[in-house]
Design a protein around this motif. Structure first.
Motif, PDB file in Angstrom:
ATOM      1  N   LEU A  45      -1.785 -21.987  10.234  1.00  0.00           N
ATOM      2  CA  LEU A  45      -0.996 -21.341   9.199  1.00  0.00           C
ATOM      3  C   LEU A  45       0.475 -21.655   9.417  1.00  0.00           C
ATOM      4  CD1 LEU A  45      -2.689 -17.814   9.046  1.00  0.00           C
ATOM      5  CD2 LEU A  45      -3.047 -19.755   7.520  1.00  0.00           C
ATOM      6  N   THR A  46       1.134 -22.058   8.369  1.00  0.00           N
ATOM      7  CA  THR A  46       2.563 -22.330   8.457  1.00  0.00           C
ATOM      8  C   THR A  46       3.341 -21.021   8.492  1.00  0.00           C
ATOM      9  OG1 THR A  46       2.786 -22.435   6.052  1.00  0.00           O
ATOM     10  CG2 THR A  46       2.243 -24.479   7.203  1.00  0.00           C
ATOM     11  N   ASN A  47       4.604 -21.128   8.855  1.00  0.00           N
ATOM     12  CA  ASN A  47       5.455 -19.938   8.882  1.00  0.00           C
ATOM     13  C   ASN A  47       5.563 -19.312   7.502  1.00  0.00           C
ATOM     14  OD1 ASN A  47       5.913 -20.269  11.596  1.00  0.00           O
ATOM     15  ND2 ASN A  47       7.866 -21.333  11.324  1.00  0.00           N
ATOM     16  N   ARG A  48       5.594 -20.150   6.478  1.00  0.00           N
ATOM     17  CA  ARG A  48       5.699 -19.635   5.111  1.00  0.00           C
ATOM     18  C   ARG A  48       4.443 -18.861   4.721  1.00  0.00           C
ATOM     19  NH1 ARG A  48       9.023 -20.638   0.896  1.00  0.00           N
ATOM     20  NH2 ARG A  48       8.188 -20.401  -1.208  1.00  0.00           N
ATOM     21  N   THR A  49       3.267 -19.397   5.090  1.00  0.00           N
ATOM     22  CA  THR A  49       2.017 -18.696   4.772  1.00  0.00           C
ATOM     23  C   THR A  49       1.925 -17.375   5.515  1.00  0.00           C
ATOM     24  OG1 THR A  49       0.947 -20.852   4.443  1.00  0.00           O
ATOM     25  CG2 THR A  49      -0.481 -18.928   4.713  1.00  0.00           C
ATOM     26  N   ARG A  50       2.298 -17.383   6.790  1.00  0.00           N
ATOM     27  CA  ARG A  50       2.291 -16.136   7.548  1.00  0.00           C
ATOM     28  C   ARG A  50       3.244 -15.114   6.951  1.00  0.00           C
ATOM     29  NH1 ARG A  50       2.686 -18.783  13.611  1.00  0.00           N
ATOM     30  NH2 ARG A  50       0.613 -19.748  13.642  1.00  0.00           N
ATOM     31  N   ALA A  51       4.398 -15.586   6.508  1.00  0.00           N
ATOM     32  CA  ALA A  51       5.365 -14.666   5.909  1.00  0.00           C
ATOM     33  C   ALA A  51       4.821 -14.061   4.618  1.00  0.00           C
ATOM     34  CB  ALA A  51       6.684 -15.391   5.651  1.00  0.00           C
ATOM     35  N   TRP A  52       4.163 -14.895   3.805  1.00  0.00           N
ATOM     36  CA  TRP A  52       3.565 -14.372   2.562  1.00  0.00           C
ATOM     37  C   TRP A  52       2.486 -13.343   2.868  1.00  0.00           C
ATOM     38  CZ3 TRP A  52       5.362 -14.102  -2.009  1.00  0.00           C
ATOM     39  CH2 TRP A  52       6.158 -15.102  -2.556  1.00  0.00           C
ATOM     40  N   LEU A  53       1.639 -13.635   3.846  1.00  0.00           N
ATOM     41  CA  LEU A  53       0.582 -12.683   4.198  1.00  0.00           C
ATOM     42  C   LEU A  53       1.155 -11.365   4.717  1.00  0.00           C
ATOM     43  CD1 LEU A  53      -1.981 -15.079   5.951  1.00  0.00           C
ATOM     44  CD2 LEU A  53      -2.144 -14.059   3.674  1.00  0.00           C
ATOM     45  N   ALA A  54       2.204 -11.462   5.534  1.00  0.00           N
ATOM     46  CA  ALA A  54       2.819 -10.245   6.060  1.00  0.00           C
ATOM     47  C   ALA A  54       3.457  -9.423   4.940  1.00  0.00           C
ATOM     48  CB  ALA A  54       3.864 -10.601   7.118  1.00  0.00           C
ATOM     49  N   CYS A  55       4.149 -10.092   4.015  1.00  0.00           N
ATOM     50  CA  CYS A  55       4.775  -9.377   2.900  1.00  0.00           C
ATOM     51  C   CYS A  55       3.725  -8.711   2.015  1.00  0.00           C
ATOM     52  CB  CYS A  55       5.629 -10.343   2.075  1.00  0.00           C
ATOM     53  SG  CYS A  55       7.121 -10.920   2.915  1.00  0.00           S
ATOM     54  N   LEU A  56       2.646  -9.429   1.724  1.00  0.00           N
ATOM     55  CA  LEU A  56       1.591  -8.845   0.894  1.00  0.00           C
ATOM     56  C   LEU A  56       0.929  -7.658   1.581  1.00  0.00           C
ATOM     57  CD1 LEU A  56      -0.102 -12.056  -0.608  1.00  0.00           C
ATOM     58  CD2 LEU A  56       1.381 -10.417  -1.776  1.00  0.00           C
ATOM     59  N   SER A  57       0.740  -7.749   2.899  1.00  0.00           N
ATOM     60  CA  SER A  57       0.131  -6.638   3.635  1.00  0.00           C
ATOM     61  C   SER A  57       1.023  -5.400   3.599  1.00  0.00           C
ATOM     62  CB  SER A  57      -0.131  -7.053   5.082  1.00  0.00           C
ATOM     63  OG  SER A  57      -1.003  -8.169   5.137  1.00  0.00           O
ATOM     64  N   CYS A  58       2.327  -5.600   3.802  1.00  0.00           N
ATOM     65  CA  CYS A  58       3.255  -4.460   3.779  1.00  0.00           C
ATOM     66  C   CYS A  58       3.310  -3.828   2.393  1.00  0.00           C
ATOM     67  CB  CYS A  58       4.646  -4.922   4.206  1.00  0.00           C
ATOM     68  SG  CYS A  58       4.767  -5.492   5.915  1.00  0.00           S
ATOM     69  N   ILE A  59       3.398  -4.653   1.356  1.00  0.00           N
ATOM     70  CA  ILE A  59       3.468  -4.118  -0.006  1.00  0.00           C
ATOM     71  C   ILE A  59       2.172  -3.399  -0.363  1.00  0.00           C
ATOM     72  CG2 ILE A  59       3.663  -4.766  -2.437  1.00  0.00           C
ATOM     73  CD1 ILE A  59       5.515  -7.027  -1.558  1.00  0.00           C
ATOM     74  N   THR A  60       1.036  -3.955   0.066  1.00  0.00           N
ATOM     75  CA  THR A  60      -0.253  -3.311  -0.209  1.00  0.00           C
ATOM     76  C   THR A  60      -0.330  -1.930   0.432  1.00  0.00           C
ATOM     77  OG1 THR A  60      -1.340  -5.467  -0.339  1.00  0.00           O
ATOM     78  CG2 THR A  60      -2.743  -3.546   0.013  1.00  0.00           C
ATOM     79  N   PHE A  61       0.124  -1.823   1.674  1.00  0.00           N
ATOM     80  CA  PHE A  61       0.091  -0.519   2.348  1.00  0.00           C
ATOM     81  C   PHE A  61       0.988   0.492   1.637  1.00  0.00           C
ATOM     82  CE2 PHE A  61       1.940   2.528   5.315  1.00  0.00           C
ATOM     83  CZ  PHE A  61       0.805   3.112   5.829  1.00  0.00           C
ATOM     84  N   LEU A  62       2.173   0.071   1.222  1.00  0.00           N
ATOM     85  CA  LEU A  62       3.087   0.999   0.556  1.00  0.00           C
ATOM     86  C   LEU A  62       2.531   1.455  -0.789  1.00  0.00           C
ATOM     87  CD1 LEU A  62       6.458  -0.782   1.383  1.00  0.00           C
ATOM     88  CD2 LEU A  62       5.525   1.275   2.430  1.00  0.00           C
ATOM     89  N   VAL A  63       1.890   0.525  -1.515  1.00  0.00           N
ATOM     90  CA  VAL A  63       1.265   0.910  -2.784  1.00  0.00           C
ATOM     91  C   VAL A  63       0.119   1.886  -2.530  1.00  0.00           C
ATOM     92  CG1 VAL A  63      -0.068   0.049  -4.749  1.00  0.00           C
ATOM     93  CG2 VAL A  63       1.959  -1.184  -3.984  1.00  0.00           C
ATOM     94  N   MET A  64      -0.682   1.623  -1.493  1.00  0.00           N
ATOM     95  CA  MET A  64      -1.785   2.523  -1.161  1.00  0.00           C
ATOM     96  C   MET A  64      -1.281   3.905  -0.761  1.00  0.00           C
ATOM     97  SD  MET A  64      -4.282  -0.051   0.992  1.00  0.00           S
ATOM     98  CE  MET A  64      -5.287   1.334   1.562  1.00  0.00           C
ATOM     99  N   LEU A  65      -0.100   3.969  -0.158  1.00  0.00           N
ATOM    100  CA  LEU A  65       0.463   5.261   0.232  1.00  0.00           C
ATOM    101  C   LEU A  65       0.750   6.117  -0.998  1.00  0.00           C
ATOM    102  CD1 LEU A  65       1.564   7.029   2.557  1.00  0.00           C
ATOM    103  CD2 LEU A  65       3.781   5.915   2.217  1.00  0.00           C
ATOM    104  N   PHE A  66       1.346   5.522  -2.020  1.00  0.00           N
ATOM    105  CA  PHE A  66       1.637   6.280  -3.240  1.00  0.00           C
ATOM    106  C   PHE A  66       0.356   6.599  -4.013  1.00  0.00           C
ATOM    107  CE2 PHE A  66       5.849   4.571  -2.359  1.00  0.00           C
ATOM    108  CZ  PHE A  66       6.660   5.636  -2.694  1.00  0.00           C
ATOM    109  N   VAL A  67      -0.630   5.694  -3.961  1.00  0.00           N
ATOM    110  CA  VAL A  67      -1.911   5.985  -4.607  1.00  0.00           C
ATOM    111  C   VAL A  67      -2.600   7.143  -3.897  1.00  0.00           C
ATOM    112  CG1 VAL A  67      -4.211   5.056  -5.083  1.00  0.00           C
ATOM    113  CG2 VAL A  67      -2.190   3.649  -5.501  1.00  0.00           C
ATOM    114  N   ALA A  68      -2.542   7.155  -2.563  1.00  0.00           N
ATOM    115  CA  ALA A  68      -3.141   8.256  -1.807  1.00  0.00           C
ATOM    116  C   ALA A  68      -2.452   9.583  -2.123  1.00  0.00           C
ATOM    117  CB  ALA A  68      -3.060   7.964  -0.312  1.00  0.00           C
ATOM    118  N   ALA A  69      -1.139   9.551  -2.306  1.00  0.00           N
ATOM    119  CA  ALA A  69      -0.423  10.784  -2.657  1.00  0.00           C
ATOM    120  C   ALA A  69      -0.875  11.306  -4.014  1.00  0.00           C
ATOM    121  CB  ALA A  69       1.082  10.521  -2.659  1.00  0.00           C
TER     122      ALA A  69
END
Length: 290
Positions: free
Chosen positions: A20-44
């Motif tokens: 995995l390139t640095n760019r791919t890892r960065a995209w995966l990390a950003c998507l994971s963080c955004i997914t968790f934050l969206v799930m937090l508001f959905v859980a609320a």
């Protein structure tokens, strides 16, 4: 006589696993963080406010399957209070960081484009704010504004802009001496055209990264002000208020009242830090193609 030849079985070529390139890892990390934050508001939204009701029959219960974060001294579900408190703290922190970033870019552009006199005055203002003890400035501004969500937002916005403003100012001072800026002026381009087509595309990545990295500080300081009693009222759940209320119960063995909300806050703040660092990897020209 010729010795009989022995044919060995062919071994299938093993296809190497692509790295995995640095760019791919960065995209995966950003998507994971955004997914968790969206799930937090959905859980609320799914949890609602039913867990905030007082129930003395289930007071001070340790974490279990029915109550993953336990219950407090009034029988309220700590998971519901933590999720709603995180969402409230995030909303206040994001709004405060947004206001602070707007102040940063306005003053940074003024310092970098309006001459030496304005630059000197704004540089002195930046140094003064940065030299003032951070917590003292937060408490004074929040107290002067009457506390509450409005006081927290104003206090965080007023105290967090200097660092990003200094970065934008330095970027503008460097861009002004670039060859393509001088060439555009010689070709008769107006200052507004140069600002729109040359300065803004260079400032936007710095602004976005600074805005994302400002979120953790804004969220933590908003929670800290509430913890010290200068922020939100106890009627609405917030992480700072949960930690403040739980301090009196730690000595009695009810560790989950402070540990679990505190860890949730640290984990959420760390997500924003990861998001900002990986966004820098995506937007930085030196690392964007690696």
């Amino acid at each position: 006589m010729r010795a009989p030849s022995i044919s060995l079985p062919r071994v299938a070529a093993v296809t190497p696993i692509p790295r995995l390139t640095n760019r791919t890892r960065a995209w995966l990390a950003c998507l994971s963080c955004i997914t968790f934050l969206v799930m937090l508001f959905v859980a609320a939204a799914l949890l609602g406010r039913s867990g905030l009701d007082i129930d003395f029959l289930h007071r001070k219960l340790a974490p279990s399957l029915a109550y993953p974060f336990g219950t407090d001294w009034l029988g309220r579900d700590m998971l519901t209070r933590t999720v709603l408190g995180l969402c409230r703290s995030l909303a206040i922190g994001l709004l405060a960081a947004g206001c602070s970033s707007v102040i940063s870019i306005v003053l940074g552009i003024m310092a970098g484009t309006m001459g030496r006199r304005v630059d000197s005055v704004l540089s002195l203002l930046i140094d003064t704010v940065m030299a003032t003890p951070h917590l003292v400035l937060l408490i004074l501004v929040s107290f002067a504004c009457g506390g509450g969500p409005q006081g927290i937002i104003i206090a965080v916005a007023v105290s967090h802009w200097p660092r990003l403003a200094r970065i934008i100012r330095a970027e503008l001072l460097q861009l002004r001496e670039s060859e393509f800026i001088h060439l555009s002026r010689k070709l008769g381009k107006t200052p507004s055209w140069i600002a729109l087509h040359h300065l803004l595309p260079h400032l936007l990545p710095q602004f976005m990264i600074g805005l994302i990295l400002m979120f953790p500080h804004a969220i933590l300081h908003a929670a800290g002000l509430t913890f010290l009693g200068f922020g939100l009222t106890p009627h609405e759940p917030s992480i700072g208020m949960l930690l403040s209320e739980s301090m009196r119960h730690l000595s009695t063995g009810y560790w989950w009242l402070a540990i679990l909300p505190g860890l949730s806050l640290v984990f959420t703040v760390k997500l924003f830090d990861i998001l900002g660092n990986n966004l820098r990897t995506l937007l930085d020209p030196r690392t964007a193609q690696e």
